[in-house]
Design an enzyme around this catalytic site. Structure first.
Site, mmCIF file in Angstrom:
data_model
loop_
_atom_site.group_PDB
_atom_site.id
_atom_site.type_symbol
_atom_site.label_atom_id
_atom_site.label_comp_id
_atom_site.label_asym_id
_atom_site.label_seq_id
_atom_site.Cartn_x
_atom_site.Cartn_y
_atom_site.Cartn_z
ATOM 1 N N LYS A 13 -45.981 -5.368 12.764
ATOM 2 C CA LYS A 13 -45.947 -5.914 11.488
ATOM 3 C C LYS A 13 -47.493 -6.377 11.113
ATOM 4 C CE LYS A 13 -43.089 -9.261 12.832
ATOM 5 N NZ LYS A 13 -43.066 -8.875 14.288
ATOM 6 N N ARG A 88 -37.474 -15.370 8.739
ATOM 7 C CA ARG A 88 -36.935 -15.085 10.092
ATOM 8 C C ARG A 88 -35.602 -15.495 10.319
ATOM 9 N NH1 ARG A 88 -42.422 -14.659 12.820
ATOM 10 N NH2 ARG A 88 -42.006 -14.175 14.872
ATOM 11 N N ARG A 127 -52.006 -6.779 23.747
ATOM 12 C CA ARG A 127 -52.327 -7.173 22.554
ATOM 13 C C ARG A 127 -53.541 -8.001 22.678
ATOM 14 N NH1 ARG A 127 -48.469 -9.267 17.893
ATOM 15 N NH2 ARG A 127 -47.620 -10.734 19.327
ATOM 16 N N ARG A 161 -53.217 -14.395 22.962
ATOM 17 C CA ARG A 161 -52.237 -15.344 22.516
ATOM 18 C C ARG A 161 -51.639 -15.974 23.520
ATOM 19 N NH1 ARG A 161 -48.667 -13.073 17.507
ATOM 20 N NH2 ARG A 161 -47.217 -14.467 18.715
ATOM 21 N N ARG A 172 -38.741 -14.662 22.684
ATOM 22 C CA ARG A 172 -38.849 -14.295 21.357
ATOM 23 C C ARG A 172 -37.937 -12.859 20.631
ATOM 24 N NH1 ARG A 172 -45.161 -13.663 22.313
ATOM 25 N NH2 ARG A 172 -44.871 -12.375 20.108
HETATM 26 P P1 ADP Z 1 -44.963 -12.114 16.558
HETATM 27 O O1 ADP Z 1 -45.455 -11.353 15.119
HETATM 28 O O2 ADP Z 1 -45.543 -11.476 17.773
HETATM 29 O O3 ADP Z 1 -43.527 -12.182 16.696
HETATM 30 P P2 ADP Z 1 -45.730 -14.463 15.179
HETATM 31 O O4 ADP Z 1 -47.096 -14.549 15.156
HETATM 32 O O5 ADP Z 1 -45.055 -13.992 13.819
HETATM 33 O O6 ADP Z 1 -45.455 -13.527 16.402
HETATM 34 O O7 ADP Z 1 -45.134 -15.863 15.608
HETATM 35 C C1 ADP Z 1 -45.289 -16.584 16.864
HETATM 36 C C2 ADP Z 1 -44.739 -17.717 16.839
HETATM 37 O O8 ADP Z 1 -44.587 -18.654 15.965
HETATM 38 C C3 ADP Z 1 -42.995 -17.406 16.875
HETATM 39 O O9 ADP Z 1 -42.680 -17.182 18.170
HETATM 40 C C4 ADP Z 1 -42.531 -18.802 16.296
HETATM 41 O O10 ADP Z 1 -42.384 -19.780 17.216
HETATM 42 C C5 ADP Z 1 -43.498 -19.274 15.429
HETATM 43 N N1 ADP Z 1 -42.955 -18.622 13.797
HETATM 44 C C6 ADP Z 1 -43.815 -17.689 13.224
HETATM 45 N N2 ADP Z 1 -43.226 -17.368 11.972
HETATM 46 C C7 ADP Z 1 -42.179 -18.196 12.122
HETATM 47 C C8 ADP Z 1 -41.079 -18.258 11.210
HETATM 48 N N3 ADP Z 1 -40.967 -17.543 9.929
HETATM 49 N N4 ADP Z 1 -39.940 -19.135 11.315
HETATM 50 C C9 ADP Z 1 -39.917 -19.784 12.627
HETATM 51 N N5 ADP Z 1 -40.956 -19.718 13.542
HETATM 52 C C10 ADP Z 1 -41.904 -18.738 13.197
HETATM 53 P P1 ADP Z 2 -46.549 -7.827 15.475
HETATM 54 O O1 ADP Z 2 -47.324 -8.283 14.213
HETATM 55 O O2 ADP Z 2 -45.036 -6.997 14.840
HETATM 56 O O3 ADP Z 2 -45.911 -8.621 16.420
HETATM 57 P P2 ADP Z 2 -48.799 -6.038 16.214
HETATM 58 O O4 ADP Z 2 -49.016 -5.392 14.961
HETATM 59 O O5 ADP Z 2 -49.583 -7.252 16.578
HETATM 60 O O6 ADP Z 2 -47.080 -6.604 16.022
HETATM 61 O O7 ADP Z 2 -48.617 -5.002 17.162
HETATM 62 C C1 ADP Z 2 -48.439 -5.432 18.447
HETATM 63 C C2 ADP Z 2 -49.585 -4.635 19.632
HETATM 64 O O8 ADP Z 2 -49.185 -3.276 19.506
HETATM 65 C C3 ADP Z 2 -50.944 -4.760 19.021
HETATM 66 O O9 ADP Z 2 -51.801 -4.642 20.040
HETATM 67 C C4 ADP Z 2 -51.045 -3.458 18.162
HETATM 68 O O10 ADP Z 2 -52.450 -2.919 18.303
HETATM 69 C C5 ADP Z 2 -49.886 -2.327 18.984
HETATM 70 N N1 ADP Z 2 -49.156 -1.597 17.832
HETATM 71 C C6 ADP Z 2 -49.092 -1.939 16.672
HETATM 72 N N2 ADP Z 2 -48.301 -0.841 16.185
HETATM 73 C C7 ADP Z 2 -48.350 0.329 17.286
HETATM 74 C C8 ADP Z 2 -47.874 1.531 17.129
HETATM 75 N N3 ADP Z 2 -47.041 2.189 16.277
HETATM 76 N N4 ADP Z 2 -47.933 2.129 18.446
HETATM 77 C C9 ADP Z 2 -48.561 1.514 19.604
HETATM 78 N N5 ADP Z 2 -49.104 0.334 19.468
HETATM 79 C C10 ADP Z 2 -48.972 -0.183 18.393
#
Ligand code: ADP
Ligand code: ADP
Ligand code: ZN
Length: 215
Positions: A13, A88, A127, A161, A172
């Site tokens: 994302k 979410r 990541r 992170r 998660r």
């Molecule tokens: P990822 O994209 O890897 O799933 P995020 O950066 O979106 O992680 O979220 C990291 C953490 O922040 C989540 O595990 C949760 O604890 C909190 N968080 C982020 N967005 C939301 C949301 N929309 N609602 C509730 N908790 C959230």
């Molecule tokens: P999210 O925001 O959904 O948690 P990220 O965009 O941060 O996910 O992606 C998680 C990790 O995977 C990052 O290190 C990113 O560089 C890598 N990644 C993202 N998209 C792809 C893909 N299509 N194939 C392989 N690795 C990816």
């Protein structure tokens, strides 16, 4: 144009949102980034959210919806929003409708990034991001062009992170399955969901998203 990028942790994302920002001047609204900024700044919200985030659980709906409203108010009227990591829960999806309609906006697309759960742990554990500009990278899948130097801003500092570890990732994912995946039918009923193969390589995912946006 306002769109939601939906998918489990590590689906891509943030990576795709950054590309949409560069290509279309849209704004990325990541509640995860907003919460991490609040934790870093030591605000009341940050203090409340930190332990929840460290466990991989969801922060309460009222907090994240308030953050989204504030960010939207700071945007230019014509600028498109990319919701990354929000909504979410069903309650957040309902709040988003109200937040958007109060501002004369509405959702154009919900793009679901479909991924294989087995791949997510590897994605998340590899990541890292630029400490200066926030550009995302991966140890194996998206390395900086020059090792140790950010492609975008030239910084040599990177960060990881604290919640990007295997234990927290499992929690998660479970939260995603239990609380986030069930909101898809709400948007399906409106006919605005497009499914994109998030297992394809990063450029191919971007191309598929561009197709959706073009209509
Ligand atoms: P990822 O994209 O890897 O799933 P995020 O950066 O979106 O992680 O979220 C990291 C953490 O922040 C989540 O595990 C949760 O604890 C909190 N968080 C982020 N967005 C939301 C949301 N929309 N609602 C509730 N908790 C959230
Ligand atoms: P999210 O925001 O959904 O948690 P990220 O965009 O941060 O996910 O992606 C998680 C990790 O995977 C990052 O290190 C990113 O560089 C890598 N990644 C993202 N998209 C792809 C893909 N299509 N194939 C392989 N690795 C990816
Ligand atoms: Zn950078």
């Amino acid at each position: 144009m306002d769109i939601i990028l939906l998918g489990p942790p590590g689906a891509g994302k943030g990576t795709q949102a950054q590309r949409l920002v560069e290509a279309h001047g849209m704004r990325q609204l990541s509640t995860g980034d907003m919460l991490r900024a609040a934790v870093k700044a030591g605000t009341a919200v940050g203090l409340q959210a930190k332990a929840v985030m460290d466990r991989g659980e969801l922060v309460c709906d009222a907090i994240v919806s308030a953050l989204i409203g504030e960010e939207l108010d700071a945007m230019a009227a014509g600028q498109g929003a990319i919701f990354d990591g929000y909504p979410r829960t069903a309650a957040q999806a309902e709040s988003l409708d109200a937040i958007l309609s109060a501002r004369g906006r509405s959702l154009n697309h919900v793009i679901e990034l479909g991924v294989d759960e087995d791949a997510l742990v590897e994605r998340i554990c590899g990541r890292f991001t630029c400490a200066n500009c926030g550009k995302g990278y991966h140890d194996k899948f998206e390395q900086p062009k020059v090792a140790g130097t950010c492609d975008k801003c030239g910084s040599h500092e990177f960060k990881r992170r604290p919640d990007d570890n295997e234990d927290t990732v499992r929690t998660r994912m479970a939260e995603y399955r239990a609380k986030t995946a069930p909101i898809l039918p709400i948007y399906d009923a409106r006919g605005i969901v497009s499914r994109v193969d998030g297992m394809a390589d990063i450029d191919a995912v971007t191309a598929a998203i561009e197709q959706v946006i073009k209509g």
